[in-house]
Scaffold this motif. Structure first.
Motif, PDB file in Angstrom:
ATOM      1  N   GLY A 152       0.097  -2.020  11.870  1.00  0.00           N
ATOM      2  CA  GLY A 152       0.661  -2.341  10.552  1.00  0.00           C
ATOM      3  C   GLY A 152       0.062  -1.601   9.371  1.00  0.00           C
ATOM      4  N   GLN A 153      -0.788  -0.593   9.626  1.00  0.00           N
ATOM      5  CA  GLN A 153      -1.459   0.060   8.491  1.00  0.00           C
ATOM      6  C   GLN A 153      -0.976   1.464   8.174  1.00  0.00           C
ATOM      7  OE1 GLN A 153      -5.640  -0.107   7.856  1.00  0.00           O
ATOM      8  NE2 GLN A 153      -5.865  -1.937   9.083  1.00  0.00           N
ATOM      9  N   ALA A 154       0.091   1.913   8.830  1.00  0.00           N
ATOM     10  CA  ALA A 154       0.566   3.295   8.625  1.00  0.00           C
ATOM     11  C   ALA A 154       0.843   3.581   7.149  1.00  0.00           C
ATOM     12  CB  ALA A 154       1.842   3.510   9.431  1.00  0.00           C
ATOM     13  N   LEU A 155       0.596   4.822   6.743  1.00  0.00           N
ATOM     14  CA  LEU A 155       0.937   5.258   5.382  1.00  0.00           C
ATOM     15  C   LEU A 155       2.385   5.723   5.408  1.00  0.00           C
ATOM     16  CD1 LEU A 155      -2.263   7.414   4.760  1.00  0.00           C
ATOM     17  CD2 LEU A 155      -1.850   5.058   4.014  1.00  0.00           C
ATOM     18  N   ARG A 156       3.291   4.871   4.953  1.00  0.00           N
ATOM     19  CA  ARG A 156       4.716   5.159   5.078  1.00  0.00           C
ATOM     20  C   ARG A 156       5.307   5.702   3.780  1.00  0.00           C
ATOM     21  NH1 ARG A 156       7.193   0.319   8.519  1.00  0.00           N
ATOM     22  NH2 ARG A 156       8.879   0.755   7.081  1.00  0.00           N
ATOM     23  N   ARG A 157       6.465   6.362   3.919  1.00  0.00           N
ATOM     24  CA  ARG A 157       7.115   6.936   2.736  1.00  0.00           C
ATOM     25  C   ARG A 157       7.724   5.862   1.831  1.00  0.00           C
ATOM     26  NH1 ARG A 157      10.388  12.258   5.010  1.00  0.00           N
ATOM     27  NH2 ARG A 157       8.562  13.274   5.935  1.00  0.00           N
ATOM     28  N   ASP A 158       7.952   4.686   2.374  1.00  0.00           N
ATOM     29  CA  ASP A 158       8.689   3.673   1.611  1.00  0.00           C
ATOM     30  C   ASP A 158       7.773   2.679   0.898  1.00  0.00           C
ATOM     31  OD1 ASP A 158       7.691   2.198   3.708  1.00  0.00           O
ATOM     32  OD2 ASP A 158       9.631   1.590   4.517  1.00  0.00           O
ATOM     33  N   ALA A 159       6.492   3.028   0.744  1.00  0.00           N
ATOM     34  CA  ALA A 159       5.543   2.021   0.244  1.00  0.00           C
ATOM     35  C   ALA A 159       4.949   2.346  -1.122  1.00  0.00           C
ATOM     36  CB  ALA A 159       4.423   1.834   1.273  1.00  0.00           C
ATOM     37  N   ALA A 160       5.505   3.346  -1.834  1.00  0.00           N
ATOM     38  CA  ALA A 160       4.975   3.662  -3.171  1.00  0.00           C
ATOM     39  C   ALA A 160       5.315   2.532  -4.139  1.00  0.00           C
ATOM     40  CB  ALA A 160       5.572   4.971  -3.676  1.00  0.00           C
ATOM     41  N   GLN A 161       4.384   2.212  -5.021  1.00  0.00           N
ATOM     42  CA  GLN A 161       4.569   1.117  -5.983  1.00  0.00           C
ATOM     43  C   GLN A 161       4.554   1.667  -7.404  1.00  0.00           C
ATOM     44  OE1 GLN A 161       4.835  -2.240  -5.104  1.00  0.00           O
ATOM     45  NE2 GLN A 161       4.966  -1.464  -2.991  1.00  0.00           N
ATOM     46  N   VAL A 162       5.373   1.057  -8.269  1.00  0.00           N
ATOM     47  CA  VAL A 162       5.375   1.459  -9.681  1.00  0.00           C
ATOM     48  C   VAL A 162       3.948   1.326 -10.230  1.00  0.00           C
ATOM     49  CG1 VAL A 162       6.249   0.862 -11.977  1.00  0.00           C
ATOM     50  CG2 VAL A 162       7.780   0.809  -9.983  1.00  0.00           C
ATOM     51  N   GLY A 163       3.508   2.375 -10.934  1.00  0.00           N
ATOM     52  CA  GLY A 163       2.148   2.376 -11.488  1.00  0.00           C
ATOM     53  C   GLY A 163       1.156   3.156 -10.634  1.00  0.00           C
TER      54      GLY A 163
END
Ligand code: ADP
Ligand code: MG
Length: 322
Positions: free
Chosen positions: A140-151
């Motif tokens: 569950g810790q992969a760095l995915r493309r869909d996980a960017a957050q505003v800020g």
């Protein structure tokens, strides 16, 4: 003349690969992998085609390095640890000199990352190299493309643009001294997958990818998948050492829309700035903060003076770019 099976045995099956996580290596119908408990497998394929991804007379040692490096780069972008890979090869002929060089370049990089060749396929045909790579991730810790957050801050590893500059030299779009061209060409032929950095960013970064088709296009994938926008300062983008000596125009163009960079672009919360810098330090990789994620969709580019940077650049696409 080598037969298919002699070729596989001599060049690709001369090492014992069974061990931790590899229950069965080359020689049967399938290889068998045994992931560690609480780990997930990350899997990626990349194909390199002669005349499209590399010059037909490319040095086989460099090619062996590059075809594995681009796959390792995908693992790095997810924060995965390399485990194993398969190699599907189409060769016009069984040329021992070529095979020797290719195997040497590929295995040198594989050994550096303890990534084992566990199978593949070999056939006669136009020179094509397809590697599928397997890596390991904490559940569950992969760095995915869909996980960017505003800020989030946007960061880039290493430097961009020298590979594209080398291509400009080969295409005679741009003239460089022989020495500088050679330096830039090394970046094009021998990319460095950011494996250690990727793993150090687990739990620190939110989203990541590796830049292979130019920053503008590739960052666009993070923005699309995460349903956010971004603002970048084009004059903060880290140019390669050769590109840094060229005009501002060329520097901006090739850092934004180069190609073949194989650096990581990642986003991380502002409160993780110290942790990102520490990840860069511990992995021996420069990291540069170049912009931020915003709620408004689209990508906005500003120059060092805060002026909007006008451009018509876009990422590379195999079906629309030529
Ligand atoms: P099959 O016909 O059952 O698919 P092959 O005869 O093509 O198997 O291959 C025999 C073995 O050699 C298999 O274990 C396969 O994974 C391996 N192999 C074939 N080509 C390569 C290669 N280029 N590199 C590594 N292993 C290979
Ligand atoms: Mg079979």
């Amino acid at each position: 003349m080598l037969s298919e099976f002699e070729l596989i045995k001599h060049y690709f099956d001369s090492r014992r690969t069974e061990g931790d996580q590899i229950t069965l290596g080359i020689g049967d119908d399938c290889a068998i992998l045994q992931p560690h408990p609480n780990k997930q497998l990350a899997i990626s394929s990349d194909m390199l085609v002669s005349g499209r991804h590399f010059f037909p007379d490319a040095d086989p040692v460099g090619l062996g390095h590059k075809c594995l490096a681009v796959n390792l780069s995908d693992l790095a972008a997810m924060g995965a640890k390399p485990v194993a890979f398969t190699l599907a090869l189409a060769l016009p002929e069984a040329n021992p000199t070529w095979l020797e060089g290719f195997a040497q370049g590929m295995f040198a990089l594989a050994d550096e990352h303890d990534c084992k060749l566990i199978g593949g396929d070999t056939t006669k045909g136009p020179l094509t190299i397809c590697i599928t790579i397997f890596g390991e991730l904490p559940h569950g810790q992969a760095l995915r493309r869909d996980a960017a957050q505003v800020g989030d801050d946007i960061w880039i590893s290493g430097t961009l643009g020298d590979a594209r500059l080398a291509l400009a030299g080969y295409w005679k779009e741009h003239t460089l001294s022989a020495e500088l061209h050679q330096q830039a060409a090394t970046r094009m032929h021998r990319p460095t997958p950011r494996i250690a950095l990727g793993q150090s960013l687990l739990g620190v970064a939110n989203a990541a990818l590796d830049i292979s088709d130019g920053l503008i296009g590739d960052l666009g994938h993070i923005l699309d998948r995460s349903r956010v926008g971004a603002c970048l300062n084009v004059d903060l983008l880290p140019a390669g050492p050769v590109l840094a000596q060229q005009t501002v125009d060329l520097r901006r163009t090739f850092t934004l829309a180069g190609g073949d960079d194989y650096e990581l672009c990642f986003t991380a919360p502002v409160h993780q700035r110290v942790a990102v810098l520490a990840a860069g330090q511990s992995s021996g990789t420069a990291v540069t903060r170049v912009g931020s994620i915003e709620a408004e969709p689209g990508l906005r580019l500003l120059d060092a003076h805060g002026q909007v940077y006008q451009h018509q650049l876009k990422g590379f696409d195999h079906f629309t770019s030529d």
